[in-house]
Write an enzyme that holds these catalytic residues in place. Structure first.
Site, PDB file in Angstrom:
ATOM      1  N   LYS A 268      -2.397   5.724  26.086  1.00 56.58           N
ATOM      2  CA  LYS A 268      -2.201   5.311  27.470  1.00 56.58           C
ATOM      3  C   LYS A 268      -2.420   3.805  27.600  1.00 56.58           C
ATOM      4  O   LYS A 268      -3.239   3.244  26.876  1.00 56.58           O
ATOM      5  CB  LYS A 268      -3.249   5.995  28.362  1.00 56.58           C
TER       6      LYS A 268
ATOM      7  N   ARG B 243      -1.415  20.801  28.490  1.00 56.40           N
ATOM      8  CA  ARG B 243      -0.651  22.049  28.370  1.00 56.40           C
ATOM      9  C   ARG B 243      -0.876  22.726  27.026  1.00 56.40           C
ATOM     10  O   ARG B 243      -0.782  23.945  26.919  1.00 56.40           O
ATOM     11  CB  ARG B 243       0.836  21.770  28.643  1.00 56.40           C
TER      12      ARG B 243
END
Ligand code: BES
Ligand code: ZN
Ligand code: ZN
Length: 492
Positions: free
Chosen positions: A272, A346
């Protein structure tokens, strides 16, 4: 919090009295007249002199330095609202103001005239007390520890006040919400996966829940390869925490709760940017909400069975980290191409959902700070809600409205299924292109729930707040805790 009941306004606290002021001019002048007679203090005259105008939610502070018995009277512009969500929020705001004003005036007792309010309706009373209790929060573990505020709420009115059951529910719900806030606010260094395990252990012991902690070895045996792959780059070991609550009477329903517990999300090798990483300690907010809800469920002795599944890990970078292009096999046999290591939530939820379904619950609800896309779509006041059952969706929407936590339904749009089809695997962990990012994440999760009713809350936008007003304090919100409690308490 201590609650007292008094029938007459003459019993107001000497420090602070709050009086809801109706909009309706007839009721208003009645109320003011009453105040003049019991307080012997000409409120109407002062309102006129300062030409104050009624505006919903506004407060008029009437300093009464000359008054022998009373320091401050606050008039709270009270609106007769029809919309349930807004009305409950008004009760919550009033409770919050009562608390905050008492703190700033250093009052130990705050009186509230409730003749105009309807506290016989349980959800109103609950909202008022929740607002009061939730305002009593600060995260001061790393600053000079402040003494806790204990303020008595003195309710004044002739009708029936607030029952002890409701007072207890408010206290339990607020305590749980604050536990979730604390966990989210903790710096990532002090909240690795093993810390969540330690807190789960404390909660289990105190609230008599059954606890099972699956470690790396067990996770390998079970084939929890999503959780294992995400944890590869970290020196902290991953865990899957299972907590279960069984009521004393045979329950009619069993509900499974799943919470994303990434205690820090660096993005992994798909790293990120600095700005995006700054708040990534919040990536375990789903886990925190589920853990806190379990505590509340046990304390309230709800009649439904609840099982919690909390996969927890860091998402870090090292020579051992998983790589974009890796293909892993999930617990249900499906292969997943990991094209972006930052879509890690996920992967760990996939395993937890499989495990949850194996235990055959009546419904599964997961909470996860899953996508930046949901923040773009719904902002910071609404969480995305996906559900495979309309009934479950509506139950959650109602529970959220009652809690002051807004959920907004988004579609599990089959049309977008091709976006997560893998080229060398069954599915891929990011959509082709950036469109509908929250939906493609939800569609990914759907691959791991077969036939059980399932709902997914994407709380990436709502888990954190920069507001410092009413019952919210800057930092973790504890979002979802009270929605889940309301939902579980209403299950028959
Ligand atoms: N934890 C983030 C999502 C997030 C974003 C939470 C903002 C809270 C605030 C999640 O793991 C993530 O990084 N998602 C990616 C997915 C993308 C790579 C498909 C995102 O949303 O950018
Ligand atoms: Zn991520
Ligand atoms: Zn994440």
């Amino acid at each position: 919090m201590k609650i007292e009941h008094f029938q007459s306004l003459k019993n107001h606290s000497r420090e602070l009295l709050i009086v809801p002021l109706p909009k309706n001019s007839k009721l208003q002048s009645q109320k003011l007249k009453e105040l003049v007679s019991v307080l012997g203090f000409n409120v109407s005259a002062e309102l006129k002199r300062r030409s104050l105008e009624w505006k919903a939610g506004q407060m008029f502070g009437l300093d009464t330095p000359t008054h022998k018995q009373l320091k401050t009277v606050l008039l709270y512009c009270w609106d007769e609202l029809k919309d349930d969500y807004k009305l409950l929020n008004q009760y919550r705001a009033l409770g919050a103001q009562a608390f905050r004003r008492a703190v700033s005036l250093k009052a130990k007792v705050v009186s509230l005239d409730y003749t105009l309010l309807d506290l016989t309706t349980n959800k109103n009373a609950l909202a008022l007390l929740e607002g009061f209790e939730l305002s009593n929060y600060s995260f001061s573990k790393y600053t000079k520890e402040k003494a806790a505020n204990t303020i008595t709420l003195r309710l004044i009115g002739r009708r029936k006040g607030i029952s002890t059951t409701i007072a207890k529910q408010a206290r339990v719900a607020a305590t749980a919400t604050k536990l979730a806030r604390d966990l989210v606010n903790l710096p990532p260094k002090d909240c690795p996966p093993r810390h969540l395990v330690a807190v789960a252990r404390q909660v289990a012991r105190k609230s008599r829940l059954k606890l099972e902690v699956l470690n790396k070895r067990t996770l390998k045996k079970l084939g929890a390869n999503g959780l294992l792959a995400v944890s590869q780059g970290s020196t902290e070991p991953p865990f899957l925490i299972k907590l279960s609550y069984r009521p004393s009477k045979r329950p009619k329903k069993t509900i499974a709760l799943v919470g994303k517990g990434v205690t820090f999300d660096s993005g992994g090798l798909s790293i990120k940017p600095a700005d995006g990483m700054m708040t990534m300690k919040i990536d375990m907010a789903g886990a925190a909400a589920v853990l806190a809800t379990m505590q509340a469920v046990a304390e309230l002795k709800l009649s439904v069975a609840v099982k919690a599944y909390i996969p927890t890990t860091e998402n870090m970078i090292s020579g051992d980290a998983q790589k974009p292009g890796d293909i892993i096999r999930a617990m249900n046999g499906k292969t997943i191409e990991v094209l972006n290591t930052d879509a890690e939530g996920r992967l760990i939820l996939a395993d937890a959902l499989c495990l949850a379904e194996k235990d055959k619950p009546d419904a599964i609800i997961d909470l996860a700070t899953l996508t930046g896309a949901v923040v773009v779509a719904l902002g910071t006041d609404y969480a995305g809600l996906y559900a495979t059952s309309e009934k479950l969706r509506d139950q959650l929407l109602n529970a959220g409205n009652q809690a002051g936590e807004r959920l907004w339904p988004l579609p599990l749009a089959e049309e977008y299924d091709p976006l997560i089809k893998g080229s060398f695997s069954d599915i891929r962990n990011i959509g082709a292109g950036r469109n509908a990012g929250s939906i493609t994440a939800a569609l990914f999760l759907k691959h791991f729930v077969n036939k059980t009713d399932w709902a997914h809350l994407d709380i990436a936008g709502t888990a954190w707040t920069d507001k410092d007003a009413d019952y919210l304090t800057r930092g973790g919100v504890g979002f979802g805790v009270r929605t889940l409690i309301n939902y579980l308490a209403n299950i028959r």
